[in-house]
Design an enzyme around this catalytic site. Structure first.
Site, PDB file in Angstrom:
ATOM      1  N   GLU A 440       5.146  -7.535  -3.435  1.00 44.29           N
ATOM      2  CA  GLU A 440       5.431  -8.884  -2.913  1.00 44.29           C
ATOM      3  C   GLU A 440       6.102  -8.836  -1.547  1.00 44.29           C
ATOM      4  OE1 GLU A 440       4.474 -11.710  -3.705  1.00 44.29           O
ATOM      5  OE2 GLU A 440       3.585 -11.228  -5.633  1.00 44.29           O
TER       6      GLU A 440
HETATM    7  C1  LIG Z   1       3.006  -1.417  -9.272  1.00 49.50           C
HETATM    8  C2  LIG Z   1       2.402  -2.153  -8.167  1.00 49.50           C
HETATM    9  C3  LIG Z   1       1.868  -3.412  -8.373  1.00 49.50           C
HETATM   10  C4  LIG Z   1       1.278  -4.097  -7.340  1.00 49.50           C
HETATM   11  N1  LIG Z   1       0.690  -5.316  -7.595  1.00 49.50           N
HETATM   12  C5  LIG Z   1      -0.054  -5.893  -6.624  1.00 49.50           C
HETATM   13  C6  LIG Z   1      -0.826  -7.034  -6.915  1.00 49.50           C
HETATM   14  O1  LIG Z   1      -0.809  -7.565  -8.001  1.00 49.50           O
HETATM   15  N2  LIG Z   1      -1.586  -7.554  -5.943  1.00 49.50           N
HETATM   16  C7  LIG Z   1      -1.616  -7.013  -4.691  1.00 49.50           C
HETATM   17  O2  LIG Z   1      -2.319  -7.529  -3.845  1.00 49.50           O
HETATM   18  N3  LIG Z   1      -0.884  -5.931  -4.379  1.00 49.50           N
HETATM   19  C8  LIG Z   1      -0.109  -5.336  -5.325  1.00 49.50           C
HETATM   20  N4  LIG Z   1       0.618  -4.217  -5.040  1.00 49.50           N
HETATM   21  C9  LIG Z   1       0.621  -3.719  -3.673  1.00 49.50           C
HETATM   22  C10 LIG Z   1       1.944  -3.943  -2.947  1.00 49.50           C
HETATM   23  O3  LIG Z   1       2.122  -5.313  -2.691  1.00 49.50           O
HETATM   24  C11 LIG Z   1       1.907  -3.106  -1.656  1.00 49.50           C
HETATM   25  O4  LIG Z   1       2.096  -1.770  -2.066  1.00 49.50           O
HETATM   26  C12 LIG Z   1       2.936  -3.505  -0.673  1.00 49.50           C
HETATM   27  O5  LIG Z   1       2.572  -4.728  -0.094  1.00 49.50           O
HETATM   28  C13 LIG Z   1       3.130  -2.498   0.440  1.00 49.50           C
HETATM   29  O6  LIG Z   1       1.913  -2.095   0.996  1.00 49.50           O
HETATM   30  P1  LIG Z   1       1.578  -0.563   1.160  1.00 49.50           P
HETATM   31  O7  LIG Z   1       1.835   0.068  -0.123  1.00 49.50           O
HETATM   32  O8  LIG Z   1       0.247  -0.448   1.739  1.00 49.50           O
HETATM   33  O9  LIG Z   1       2.657  -0.058   2.190  1.00 49.50           O
HETATM   34  P2  LIG Z   1       2.563  -0.085   3.764  1.00 49.50           P
HETATM   35  O10 LIG Z   1       2.139  -1.415   4.207  1.00 49.50           O
HETATM   36  O11 LIG Z   1       1.784   1.075   4.196  1.00 49.50           O
HETATM   37  O12 LIG Z   1       4.075   0.100   4.173  1.00 49.50           O
HETATM   38  C14 LIG Z   1       4.762   1.351   4.109  1.00 49.50           C
HETATM   39  C15 LIG Z   1       6.189   1.163   4.570  1.00 49.50           C
HETATM   40  O13 LIG Z   1       6.224   0.754   5.923  1.00 49.50           O
HETATM   41  C16 LIG Z   1       6.953  -0.421   6.088  1.00 49.50           C
HETATM   42  N5  LIG Z   1       6.285  -1.279   7.053  1.00 49.50           N
HETATM   43  C17 LIG Z   1       4.975  -1.588   7.115  1.00 49.50           C
HETATM   44  N6  LIG Z   1       4.744  -2.421   8.130  1.00 49.50           N
HETATM   45  C18 LIG Z   1       5.915  -2.664   8.710  1.00 49.50           C
HETATM   46  C19 LIG Z   1       6.335  -3.471   9.797  1.00 49.50           C
HETATM   47  N7  LIG Z   1       5.467  -4.228  10.472  1.00 49.50           N
HETATM   48  N8  LIG Z   1       7.647  -3.497  10.116  1.00 49.50           N
HETATM   49  C20 LIG Z   1       8.535  -2.754   9.421  1.00 49.50           C
HETATM   50  N9  LIG Z   1       8.189  -2.002   8.380  1.00 49.50           N
HETATM   51  C21 LIG Z   1       6.895  -1.944   8.028  1.00 49.50           C
HETATM   52  C22 LIG Z   1       7.005  -1.067   4.719  1.00 49.50           C
HETATM   53  O14 LIG Z   1       8.181  -1.799   4.539  1.00 49.50           O
HETATM   54  C23 LIG Z   1       6.945   0.112   3.797  1.00 49.50           C
HETATM   55  O15 LIG Z   1       8.244   0.556   3.531  1.00 49.50           O
HETATM   56  C24 LIG Z   1       1.243  -3.536  -6.068  1.00 49.50           C
HETATM   57  C25 LIG Z   1       1.827  -2.291  -5.836  1.00 49.50           C
HETATM   58  C26 LIG Z   1       2.372  -1.590  -6.872  1.00 49.50           C
HETATM   59  C27 LIG Z   1       2.934  -0.238  -6.604  1.00 49.50           C
END
Ligand SMILES: Cc1cc2nc3c(=O)[nH]c(=O)nc-3n(C[C@H](O)[C@H](O)[C@H](O)COP(=O)(O)OP(=O)(O)OC[C@H]3O[C@@H](n4cnc5c(N)ncnc54)[C@H](O)[C@@H]3O)c2cc1C
Lengths: 592, 775
Positions: A440
């Site tokens: 989220e």
């Molecule tokens: C158990 C679980 C359930 C989930 N359920 C859902 C779901 O129901 N539906 C769905 O759509 N998704 C779901 N997700 C996905 C989740 O919302 C994403 O993992 C999350 O949005 C982060 O994206 P990412 O993992 O690609 O991390 P990334 O976007 O790659 O980010 C990696 C890190 O970099 C930081 N970062 C990235 N961009 C920036 C920026 N511009 N400025 C500063 N910091 C930044 C982030 O804070 C993070 O710490 C789920 C994930 C898990 C693990």
């Protein structure tokens, strides 16, 4: 051992004594939701949590979800528990009566949510996502879609998901690739791969309704070219039963650190039939309706887990005997004193307790605004409430979930090695709590939302709903020395706010560098304010409290602990904020 | 100083004639305005009289005050022509027909005092044709004075003299137009369209035809041509709607007729059928049913619409979203080189306009600075074409013209490997036709901060203000914040400046060269501070401001404020606390705080009360002054000229007005030195105010307005506080009120208002929409 009984007394305190539920339900036009009614709902919900959900928490974690040939099976007992959940109407509590919901105020709904998260976070996710999906649909769907889907989702027969994440696209939704091609009959064909989709496939409901973000063929690049579609697992027949299988399949489930009883799925959409929700290319707007509600709910997940961690740790600290009290044996007849006599163990327990009760009070405040936002008669009040929710959403989401993890880890520490091994369930709480900081919108992103979007919006108008009442409270209680720590940290927050607003005009990276510290500082002051008010209420009630004196006394003491030991962190945070980005950004990328 | 004329004859009372007459009257000079006899009716002066009456209702107003209008006497050329003998200058502004003009000249020859200068405001007929066949006596006294519309506001005047024109006479006219009428006089050769229109028409024509050619929408074209190039954001199409579409075919035809065959104008000028259709159907621009843009009011809604060149129909206005503009940022070269239609368009229009400008040397003038000045003041460009060339680089422009097979004008070629302008020894220089740089010399008696800055460093400076030594012991305090809004830093530097002047200088001038003197306190900061309940911070800003204003007023040296443009709210309070004001005629001053739900908190109430209370024309008693100030301040009244500011007592009788923007600083400095001669700080003033009974009376009046729906709910709250301050709070009629007490009242009321949601909503609305919120 995971110990949980719903903290009913504290919940009643928050709702009725701190936030004056009677006046609140009158203002939102639901005066019949009287104190007694609320209390009985809370009591029932508490029983359900302790009796039905809690026993499945550890076993669900142990067993996890299983995937076979596109089918996902939830752990033993989940199907039955879910059936009871629906029969009890627990999913429909705060939903719109027009579609079969009970229309209860959010102030009640959020407390019940907390109990479910305390007892079984994985389980709570299934109905939680459904609730969020109904909100998005209700806000942006066509009447036809609403009639066809909402009643079934609200009564729990069908469940919902939100499908945003793709392998290359997490935080940055502008990178999304899933496509939607319009058809002559007004529907769309959705194709693409989604990952990490919670509740994307499972055996609890007869149908699953996916809200999918995808791009139209002529969509502009980036985030402004994303639209929302409703894609059911089974296409409903004329009479509203699940009909033909739609082109969406679950290709795998993720193996993860915690939250094991919640199915986190990979979904493959292959020309799946879908319908547009909201306007073309305005998918983010539709999704945000859902996400704001969801973000608050995720915050409450953090709070819920921390409550269980607290109860479990408190139980253990009184039970486990090791060493002697520094001031001399407290239980000389036993081989050693229970570890609760040790200051450091006390520190942990008091810390968890002070945060948890503070967060609950704060979530109660935000929940009143959730109600007012839609139900207040006066449009000015509605606008104010909306502004307040806007500013508090990132704070609650990130603060509560950071704390959820920190505090459950602290509780685990109380168990020593017995917390680290699986038997007591403490390590599960730590593992489960960890995800809340990520999904989220990762907490770093929440902080950016706070300083980059919410703070400057309308020259700081969103801030008003928080800063004005706090300042007024401080002015009203200027004579009370107990309010001094709040006044001090609030003044620092004002300075920090003005500082960030000024420096970030010249250099947005400064805002980025300050964001996380600032959010924590904001959160601490918000909790400090809740505690100051709680203490005031408790002090007023104490003289005539009779049987409840212990409760109020404990409130006062915990309030003092918060002001003495936790609130002062704001000074350190303000110092780091002032230091600016320089040392943070100095090293070349290659130096890492 | 210019020798002042006592009376000027203006012949022709059309929009331009009447506008020129009005500006002459604005300068305090009598005007005889003559036109033809009316076609019917018995009033033989009806035409000119009608023109004056219409001008009095025109917005923006040609007149700076009602008194100015009374300086014009209407007449007709049959009965009153002989009276031109009373006049020191005769300006001809009749229809653009050679025969009519020449007939008039011959008649004038018979009646004017010999040696009286005569000028024509023609924009299309060469001087050589106008004077053809006329006696030498006439040609010696004759020149073209080409004003721009509207003459009061457009600062350019093109002066064209012929081979026979008496140079002293031309200088006299130039000086009068400069000093008395406030115009920047640019000398032009007698070539078609002179400078501004020659280049302006080329640019506009190119912009229109290229829009169609490159398939841009009108909004896109205006977005490219507007802000990026420093052109007013109306862009080309907005500008054409303003001046009138029907002019375009005439102007273009006359330009095409007058220009030699090989002129580049012919290559871009073509008939655009859709414009003809628009004119035929009454879409002549803002004066008609609309033009390229229109407001569609059908169905009770007001929808902004734009013409679609592709369909020829109107469609709802669509904001241009051009990533090319974002990508290019301020880099014009990047914009003009951007791949795709946007870059191609920017190049096709501006690249060629720049080259054409270079070609005008020596055709239209010998000096590049004349062309730049003409475009800045005649078309309101921020940068002239040669300044633009310096921004993109002459070499780049030359290379691209070469590459695309276009001729490179010699003047442009001369700039190869260097720039058109440079700064040498603190003086700005221009490239001449001989390839040498020469100093740019301003007309005598002009002092500009802009020039001072080239050669000096500020004496003091912080993020919002700078202080300059302008010589002879005078310092100049310059606001440098955004929109010259007033903030803590300005107050802090003012404190330091006052201390410095006290020690080492004779006088202080408060002046800047922004488009507005100051729009008042930084409301964005105030609102943000209010939103986070930082009341102490806001209150201390008010208190510091009050303290600084008092220090300015009672400093042991003279302080002269020299405003131009808007001087609103706190900006106006600076004027009120100065010993003298040297105001540009186009100064728009007023205490507008009530519009945003506040009231003047930096001594504005105090000063206005003092002025009205000591005004000899006021009836006796404690009530008239508060009532008068209340009326002005509660309605946020703004003077629409320095002359109107006088009527409001924002300017005192002793304050002076400068007509030419360029001369403002020199005049202010002169005034400051005059005052410094034997300066004594003013004595603090005490006044008698009516107290609570007066407050009740004012409140009742407002309640009455509220009942009639003329005052809103929050108006009542705001005026209530204003009434409290202006009547002296709880004072008694038998006591006198000290300045400090009124300041306290201002501050307290200000803080109370700032805490009301109504005021916060007003400020937010003003900041976000630029319009007042009537809540
Ligand atoms: C158990 C679980 C359930 C989930 N359920 C859902 C779901 O129901 N539906 C769905 O759509 N998704 C779901 N997700 C996905 C989740 O919302 C994403 O993992 C999350 O949005 C982060 O994206 P990412 O993992 O690609 O991390 P990334 O976007 O790659 O980010 C990696 C890190 O970099 C930081 N970062 C990235 N961009 C920036 C920026 N511009 N400025 C500063 N910091 C930044 C982030 O804070 C993070 O710490 C789920 C994930 C898990 C693990």
């Amino acid at each position: 051992m995971q110990v949980y009984k719903a903290p009913l007394r504290d919940m009643r305190f928050v709702l009725h004594e701190l936030h004056n539920s009677a006046a609140h339900v009158a203002e939102i036009g639901q005066p019949d939701v009287a104190e007694e009614l609320i209390d009985s709902i809370l009591e029932e919900a508490g029983k359900f949590a302790t009796d039905i959900l809690l026993p499945l928490n550890a076993s669900g974690d142990e067993e996890g979800c299983r995937y076979e040939n596109g089918v996902v099976r939830t752990p033993k007992g989940f199907i039955e528990a879910y059936k009871k959940f629906c029969e009890g109407g627990w999913g429909a509590l705060a939903s719109d009566p027009a579609y079969g919901g009970q229309g209860l105020p959010e102030i009640v709904g959020k407390m019940v949510e907390e109990m479910q998260c305390s007892a079984n976070l994985s389980f709570g996710l299934y109905p939680g996502l459904t609730h969020g999906a109904t909100l998005a649909l209700q806000g942006h769907g066509t009447d036809e879609l609403k009639q066809a889907y909402l009643p079934k989702m609200i009564d729990g027969t069908w469940s919902g998901t939100m499908c945003l994440t793709e392998p290359q696209c997490g935080t940055d939704l502008g990178l999304m690739r899933t496509k939607a091609v319009p058809q002559e009959d007004g529907s769309y064909r959705i194709s693409g791969a989604k990952i990490f989709i919670s509740a994307g496939e499972h055996d609890l409901t007869e149908n699953i309704v996916h809200l999918v973000l995808a791009r139209l063929p002529d969509a502009p690049k980036g985030i402004k070219g994303v639209s929302m579609f409703l894609v059911p697992k089974f296409l409903p027949t004329e009479d509203g039963r699940p009909g033909a299988r739609n082109g969406v399949t679950c290709t795998a489930i993720e193996h993860k650190m915690g939250l094991k009883a919640s199915a986190t799925t990979q979904l493959y959409f292959d020309e799946a039939v879908g319908w547009l929700v909201g306007e073309p290319n305005k998918g983010m707007r539709a999704m945000f309706t859902m996400m704001n509600a969801e973000r608050l709910s995720v915050g409450i997940q953090g709070l819920g887990v921390a409550e269980t961690a607290y109860q479990s740790a408190a139980f253990y600290a009184k039970d486990r005997i090791q060493g002697r009290a520094l001031a001399g044996a407290r239980y000389p007849d036993r081989a050693a004193d229970p570890i609760i006599v040790h200051p450091d163990v006390r520190r942990s327990l008091m810390t968890i307790r002070a945060y948890v009760e503070g967060c609950r009070a704060l979530s109660g405040w935000v929940a009143t605004a959730l109600d007012l936002e839609t139900k207040a008669a006066d449009p000015v009040r509605r606008q104010e409430a909306e502004d307040f929710v806007a500013i508090m959403t990132p704070v609650v989401k990130a603060l509560f979930t950071d704390l959820g993890f920190e505090l459950s880890s602290m509780a685990l520490q109380v168990y020593g090695g017995h917390g680290y091994i699986r038997d007591h369930g403490m390590e599960q709480l730590v593992r489960d709590a960890r995800i809340c900081m990520i999904y989220e919108g990762a907490n770093g992103i929440q902080a950016l939302d706070l300083v980059g979007r919410k703070m400057p919006a309308h020259m700081g108008r969103f801030l008003r709903g928080f800063f004005h009442p706090v300042q007024a409270f401080i002015e009203e209680n200027a004579a009370d020395p107990k309010v001094l720590p709040l006044a001090k940290s609030f003044a620092a927050l004002q300075q920090a706010t003005a500082h960030i607003a000024t420096v970030s005009l010249k250099d947005p990276e400064e805002a980025g560098a300050a964001a996380t510290d600032y959010l924590r500082m904001f959160g601490l002051v918000a909790l400090g304010y809740m505690w100051a008010r709680a203490a005031k209420v408790a002090a007023e009630k104490l003289p005539a409290a009779n049987g409840d004196a212990g409760f109020y006394q404990a409130k006062l003491t915990t309030a003092q602990f918060f002001a003495d030991r936790l609130l002062p962190q704001t000074s350190a945070l303000w110092s780091s904020i002032k230091a600016g980005k320089a040392s943070m950004m100095a090293l070349e990328d290659a130096a890492f | 100083m210019a020798e002042m004329f006592t009376k000027v004859a203006v012949i022709g009372s059309g929009v331009m004639g009447c506008g020129i007459a009005a500006q002459i009257a604005n300068a305090g000079v009598r005007v005889l305005l003559l036109d033809i006899l009316p076609r019917e009716g018995s009033n033989r002066r009806a035409v000119a009289e009608g023109a004056i009456a219409k001008a009095l209702k025109t917005d923006p107003a040609p007149f700076m005050s009602a008194a100015a209008a009374r300086l014009i006497e209407a007449g007709n050329i049959e009965d009153d022509l002989a009276r031109v003998a009373e006049c020191d200058w005769i300006v001809e502004v009749v229809v653009e027909r050679l025969d009519i003009k020449q007939t008039l000249y011959r008649r004038l020859e018979a009646v004017r005092r010999p040696g009286t200068p005569i000028s024509s405001n023609t924009s299309t007929i060469p001087l050589s044709q106008l004077t053809e066949g006329l006696p030498e006596r006439f040609t010696r006294d004759f020149m073209i004075t080409h004003f721009f519309n509207p003459p009061r506001y457009m600062r350019l005047m093109e002066l064209v003299t012929g081979p026979h024109t008496d140079a002293t006479l031309a200088d006299k006219i130039a000086l009068f137009c400069d000093v008395a009428l406030g115009k920047s006089v640019v000398n032009c050769k007698d070539s078609p369209g002179f400078i501004a229109n020659r280049l302006g028409v080329f640019w506009m024509t190119g912009a229109v035809t290229q829009t169609i050619e490159h398939g841009l929408t009108i909004e896109e074209a205006d977005a490219v041509m507007g802000r990026p190039f420093g052109v007013p954001k109306t862009g080309v199409f907005g500008l054409m709607d303003l001046v009138g579409l029907d002019l375009m075919p005439h102007v273009n035809a006359s330009m095409a007729g007058a220009l030699p065959e090989n002129d580049e104008f012919h290559a871009i000028n073509r008939d655009i059928p859709i414009i003809g259709r628009l004119i035929e159907t009454g879409y002549t621009g803002r004066k008609g049913k609309g033009g390229f843009y229109r407001l569609n009011k059908t169905g009770g809604k007001r929808v902004k619409e734009t013409l679609d060149f592709a369909t020829g129909e109107y469609r709802p206005e669509r904001r241009a979203e051009l990533p090319e503009l974002v990508a290019a940022g301020r880099d014009l070269r990047a914009l003009m080189s951007a791949p795709g239609r946007v870059g191609a368009y920017a190049w096709a229009v501006m690249g060629h306009t720049m080259a054409y400008a270079a070609k005008l040397i020596p055709e239209a003038t010998d000096e590049i600075v004349a062309i730049d000045e003409a475009m800045r003041l005649g078309y309101n460009w921020k940068h002239g074409p040669f300044e633009l060339i310096d921004m993109v680089g002459a070499d780049w422009l030359i290379e691209r013209l070469h590459a695309e097979g276009f001729a490179v004008p010699p003047m442009l070629q001369r700039a190869a490997g260097r720039s058109f302008y440079r700064v040498q020894n603190g003086i700005r220089q221009q490239l001449g036709q001989d390839g040498e740089y020469t100093d740019i010399v301003r007309p005598h008696g002009i002092l500009m901060l802009e020039d001072i800055k080239l050669a000096a460093k500020p004496v003091l400076k912080n993020g919002s203000a700078s202080v300059w030594d302008i010589g002879d012991g005078v310092l100049c305090f310059e606001f440098t914040s955004k929109s010259n809004s007033l903030d803590e830093q300005i107050m802090a530097l003012l404190g330091k400046t006052i201390a410095l002047v006290k020690k080492e200088y004779k006088a202080l001038v408060i002046y800047n060269e922004g488009s507005n003197f100051s729009v008042g306190a930084n409301l964005g900061l105030a609102l943000f501070a209010a939103n986070i309940a930082a009341w102490m911070q806001v209150e201390s800003l008010i208190a510091t401001g009050q303290e600084m204003m008092q220090k300015l007023k009672y400093a042991p040296f003279p302080v002269v404020s020299a405003p131009s443009g808007m001087a609103l709210g706190g900006g106006c309070e600076f004027l009120l606390h100065s010993d003298a004001v040297q105001a540009h005629a186009e100064t728009y001053a007023g205490l507008v705080e009530c519009g945003v739900g506040l009231l003047p908190g930096w001594g504005g109430c105090k000063e206005m009360l003092g002025r009205w209370a000591s005004d000899p024309k006021m009836p006796k008693g404690p009530m008239p002054a508060p009532a008068k100030v209340f009326e002005m301040v509660s309605t946020a009244k703004v003077a629409k000229s320095a002359a109107e500011a006088r009527e409001m007592l924002v300017l005192r009788p002793s304050d002076r007005v400068t007509m030419n923007r360029y001369r403002l600083l020199a005049d202010a400095k002169r005034r400051a030195l005059e005052l410094a001669a034997d300066y004594k700080a003013p004595e603090p003033r005490e006044i008698v105010l009516p107290g609570p009974s007066g407050r009740v009376a004012l409140n009742q009046a407002v309640a009455g307005f509220a009942k009639l729906g003329m005052a809103t709910t929050h108006d009542v709250v705001v005026s209530g506080e204003l009434a409290t301050v202006l009547t002296g709070g709880d004072t008694d009629i038998i006591d006198t009120v000290k300045e400090g007490k009124i300041l306290d009242l201002e501050r307290e009321s200000f803080m109370r208002l700032l805490r009301t949601p109504g005021t916060l909503a007003r400020i937010e609305h003003m900041l976000e929409t630029g319009k007042p919120l009537r809540n």
